[in-house]
Design an enzyme around this catalytic site. Sequence first.
Site, PDB file in Angstrom:
ATOM      1  CD  GLU A   1      46.663 136.356  25.768  1.00 58.37           C
ATOM      2  OE1 GLU A   1      46.166 135.348  26.336  1.00 58.37           O
ATOM      3  OE2 GLU A   1      46.980 136.386  24.583  1.00 58.37           O
TER       4      GLU A   1
ATOM      5  CB  CYS B   1      44.422 133.756  23.816  1.00 54.95           C
ATOM      6  SG  CYS B   1      44.705 135.122  22.684  1.00 54.95           S
TER       7      CYS B   1
END
Length: 538
Positions: free
Chosen positions: A268, A305
């Site tokens: 990720e 994120c």
Amino acid sequence: MTKENIQGKNFIGNTRSDEGQKQQQAFNPANNEVLTGAFSTATNSELEQTMQLASEAFQQLKKYSGAQKGAFLRAIAEEIEALGDTLVQRACIESGLPEGRIIGERGRTMNQLRAFAQLVEEGSWVDARIDTAQPERQPIPKVDLRKQLVAIGPVVVFGASNFPLAFSVAGGDTASALAAGNPVIVKAHSAHLGTSELVATAVIKAAERCDMPNGTFSMLYGSGHSVGQALVKHPVTQAVGFTGSGFGGKALYQLAQQRPQPIPVFAEMGSVNPVVLLPQALRNRGAQIAQQYAGSITLGAGQFCTNPGLLLGVASDELIAFETALGEAVQAIAPATMLTQGIAKAFDEGAEQALKQTEVQIVAQADQSSQPNQGRAVVAKVSGADFLKNPALHEEVFGPYSLLVVCANREELAQAIQSLEGQLTATVMGEDEELLECKEIIAGLQDRVGRLIYNGVPTGVEVCPSQHHGGPFPSTTDSRFTSVGTDAIKRFARPVAFQNCPQALLPQELQDENPLNIWRLTDGKWSNEAISVLAEQA
């Protein structure tokens, strides 16, 4: 915290080891102070011992029941909780994050472990499918065929810098890999070495309490890239979990594909998380949205994120008013300490580079702080035409930064969306009627994201079965999988089919009598009944 609390030794299964001479230390990013503990970089010998133990542990662990794995996961949560303030204090001083954030993240970590425990204790996650034999079928008899998910093998997990607990030693990657029945080898993140040791100690205590095979869990320290690269390249490793930068994630992915046996890397790698601002919503509640997004952009010093790094709208008086309100709100928010000196430096350089791009203008910038490693929030703006011409403006600036793209019209807005790469999230702020009018724009967003949000903010990722935290490349290496929520277990399992297998050799999940009472797809129908009962009902 006294020096005796931190040994700085690697965890080779249940054994502590510090054969190597090379050491590293942790720092407090708030003042660059060196913290307690010298942490020994794993040697090649220690790494080989670790991988051999993991290989041996897998042969036992893959046979463990859901009840056994669930008890282990619950025990890890209990041991983490038992660390009390010692863990909270160490995590705070290593990350620069406030106590409330760390306490909340500790709770999330324990809840994740318990959620996976509940999942494997119930057992239906294996997705059992049974097609019974039909020997009389014409023109060809049908064989008995049964399939389920099984553990994939030892998994290497890289701790994340921005989540010292929830995406680190006992975070979601570790919890989901253990739940699937895989040994885990963690590469401790250099930014929170002491925190990692404390959590690893909790995991080992839980493993010993629950009689888990030695090698079910290990953790190694390593400065630079050598230890991490060796773990990915090692033939025992069957999968990798990573949360971090695009540079790091892509490097690990490429390394894994160069192996004689390529393996999956579930990386990720972040995104700019575009937000589309529709005019009626701005007209009705623009000031409220501005406050909402000022908080989201600067939350955790922008080190999520899912930070909203890109705001897009069509030029209007409402957008001008929103821009003004957002700038005032951001300017009023004090700078916050970033996770590491390196991250703070990279943010300053990234923001400076973004602001140097053609036609980019500063909307607002927080006041400069005299404290080290603090992120100074910035909101900038650019026209839609210039955004389309300059791919550099599409890149993430990790930290409290966001770019407002002012499009000339809805067609240019659609073009700007079409120009974006894969993202973790996208958000649409709009009233019901204008959302219906913008179906094509929303469809364009959906093609590029893993989670589509309406009238909210992307920061704050709910941990639940229906969550999807992943998206098209380059936000992740495989958009089919999530790193948050119980579906994350599927990254670390693979399907195996059994044809005409004797009952005694079948996994319990696939046996006729369904001794675990799980839900299965049997001859096209979902049921938790035994096959004999289903035959009577037919």
